[in-house]
Design a protein around this motif. Structure first.
Motif, PDB file in Angstrom:
ATOM      1  N   VAL A  23      -1.333  28.685   7.638  1.00 53.74           N
ATOM      2  CA  VAL A  23      -0.675  27.400   7.397  1.00 53.74           C
ATOM      3  C   VAL A  23       0.346  27.537   6.285  1.00 53.74           C
ATOM      4  N   LYS A  24       1.504  26.952   6.481  1.00 57.85           N
ATOM      5  CA  LYS A  24       2.531  26.864   5.450  1.00 57.85           C
ATOM      6  C   LYS A  24       2.881  25.394   5.224  1.00 57.85           C
ATOM      7  N   GLY A  25       3.052  25.016   3.954  1.00 60.73           N
ATOM      8  CA  GLY A  25       3.497  23.671   3.616  1.00 60.73           C
ATOM      9  C   GLY A  25       2.416  22.613   3.626  1.00 60.73           C
ATOM     10  N   LEU A  26       1.160  23.009   3.448  1.00 61.90           N
ATOM     11  CA  LEU A  26       0.071  22.035   3.492  1.00 61.90           C
ATOM     12  C   LEU A  26       0.221  20.961   2.413  1.00 61.90           C
ATOM     13  N   VAL A  38       4.458  14.359  13.295  1.00 63.59           N
ATOM     14  CA  VAL A  38       5.089  14.630  14.587  1.00 63.59           C
ATOM     15  C   VAL A  38       5.077  16.136  14.810  1.00 63.59           C
ATOM     16  N   SER A  39       4.740  16.547  16.012  1.00 63.18           N
ATOM     17  CA  SER A  39       4.591  17.975  16.273  1.00 63.18           C
ATOM     18  C   SER A  39       5.179  18.344  17.628  1.00 63.18           C
ATOM     19  N   VAL A 146       7.656  10.523   7.787  1.00 61.70           N
ATOM     20  CA  VAL A 146       7.376  11.354   8.957  1.00 61.70           C
ATOM     21  C   VAL A 146       7.170  12.794   8.493  1.00 61.70           C
ATOM     22  N   ILE A 147       6.062  13.407   8.891  1.00 64.84           N
ATOM     23  CA  ILE A 147       5.760  14.787   8.521  1.00 64.84           C
ATOM     24  C   ILE A 147       5.952  15.673   9.759  1.00 64.84           C
ATOM     25  N   PRO A 148       7.026  16.482   9.801  1.00 64.99           N
ATOM     26  CA  PRO A 148       7.242  17.355  10.965  1.00 64.99           C
ATOM     27  C   PRO A 148       6.333  18.579  10.903  1.00 64.99           C
ATOM     28  N   VAL A 149       5.753  18.937  12.038  1.00 61.61           N
ATOM     29  CA  VAL A 149       4.839  20.084  12.106  1.00 61.61           C
ATOM     30  C   VAL A 149       5.198  20.955  13.304  1.00 61.61           C
ATOM     31  N   ILE A 173       3.232  25.266  10.693  1.00 57.83           N
ATOM     32  CA  ILE A 173       4.220  25.090   9.636  1.00 57.83           C
ATOM     33  C   ILE A 173       4.440  23.595   9.424  1.00 57.83           C
ATOM     34  N   ILE A 174       4.185  23.119   8.213  1.00 57.27           N
ATOM     35  CA  ILE A 174       4.312  21.697   7.889  1.00 57.27           C
ATOM     36  C   ILE A 174       5.562  21.506   7.042  1.00 57.27           C
ATOM     37  N   GLY A 175       6.496  20.750   7.560  1.00 55.88           N
ATOM     38  CA  GLY A 175       7.760  20.536   6.865  1.00 55.88           C
ATOM     39  C   GLY A 175       7.696  19.411   5.845  1.00 55.88           C
ATOM     40  N   GLU A 176       8.769  19.272   5.092  1.00 53.97           N
ATOM     41  CA  GLU A 176       8.844  18.207   4.091  1.00 53.97           C
ATOM     42  C   GLU A 176       8.983  16.848   4.777  1.00 53.97           C
ATOM     43  N   PRO A 177       8.454  15.794   4.146  1.00 53.49           N
ATOM     44  CA  PRO A 177       8.509  14.453   4.752  1.00 53.49           C
ATOM     45  C   PRO A 177       9.947  14.000   4.994  1.00 53.49           C
ATOM     46  N   LEU A 178      10.143  13.288   6.092  1.00 53.68           N
ATOM     47  CA  LEU A 178      11.433  12.689   6.431  1.00 53.68           C
ATOM     48  C   LEU A 178      11.363  11.203   6.150  1.00 53.68           C
TER      49      LEU A 178
END
Length: 286
Positions: A23-26, A38-39, A146-149, A173-178
């Motif tokens: 996991v990245k960006g937890l 959202v994934s 929104v948390i992109p995954v 991979i968990i991205g930064e919130p939108l």
């Protein structure tokens, strides 16, 4: 209680031992407050691996067919999905889909985390397909982040049609919130809904490195099913949209989020896209 037991005592430890998910960006998951995850959607197992690694409970919108099965198997399936924090999502559009989104809004209003697959169904070929606007309607109406995954390799673990998974490592991979609060008051504007959805899909494309196809995955699946039923040779899924595909590597520079490049889309596809935009997004695992 069932969710906690399955995650912490039964399913979670087994999956961590066998599949060793990385996991990245937890730390991008908020410790409190409402949010929409959202994934991309590659496999049925996406809805299993993702909740395992997220510290907080995640409620997914799942296709309504999982809750309406007949016989003992159908009842057990419905019971499992209800106990594992999943809500039925009607994908037929109109009032039925709006009612499903209202259930998702209730989760957010209660401060929970809601999980959605904007593509509406699993990718038939590992590429990323056009997002449906249901997720944008929810986000614009509630103002939540929104948390992109990006799910990595789950299609190799459990391809479509395979019940027994392959044992191999998967990644998340968990991205930064939108933040889309800049569109406050414009939640009913269809152009804004499409812009928000495209920005979300751009971020998923960037995180996952998938090739983007400017067509709905459900439309591609329907065409493939019709061709199979007719006994015709089946081309590669999405081949008719090849010119509309975009591929971006994770370290490539490109336009800012929200400016998804669409190349060579035929005019006939525009009409179909506008018609499909009236249907709400909802995840499907079949």
């Amino acid at each position: 209680m069932f969710y906690w037991v399955m995650k912490r005592i039964i399913v979670g430890p087994i999956l961590n031992l066998l599949f060793r998910p990385w996991v990245k960006g937890l730390d991008n998951i908020p410790s409190s407050g409402p949010a929409v995850i959202v994934s991309n959607h590659l496999s049925f197992s996406d809805s299993i691996f993702l909740p395992i690694v997220v510290p907080r409970p995640v409620v997914f919108l799942a296709k309504s067919e999982y809750f309406t099965g007949k016989g003992l198997k159908g009842r057990l399936t419905a019971l499992f999905f209800r106990l594992s924090n999943q809500l039925p999502m009607d994908r037929s559009g109109g009032a039925a889909s709006s009612s499903s989104l209202t259930a998702g809004m209730d989760i957010l209003n209660d401060g929970g985390i809601l999980g959605i697959y904007p593509e509406g169904t699993r990718s038939p070929d590992g590429r990323l397909y056009r997002g449906k606007t249901g997720v944008a309607k929810l986000v614009l109406a509630t103002g939540v982040p929104v948390i992109p995954v990006a799910m990595i390799g789950t299609d190799k673990v459990q391809p479509i049609g395979r019940r027994i998974p392959n044992i191999r490592r998967v990644g998340i991979i968990i991205g930064e919130p939108l933040d889309f609060t800049r569109y406050e008051g414009l939640e009913d504007d269809r152009f804004v809904q499409r812009s928000v959805t495209d920005e979300i899909m751009y971020e998923l494309m960037r995180l996952s490195g998938q090739e983007y196809v400017d067509a709905y995955a459900s439309t591609v699946k329907e065409r493939l099913a019709a061709e199979k039923a007719a006994g015709r040779k089946t081309p590669k899924p999405g081949a008719d949209s090849r010119r509309a595909a975009v591929r971006i590597s994770q370290d490539a520079s490109g336009p800012a989020p929200g400016t998804v490049t669409e190349v060579g889309r035929a005019p006939s596809a525009d009409a179909a896209a506008r018609a499909d935009d009236g249907k709400d997004a909802g995840p499907e695992a079949g």
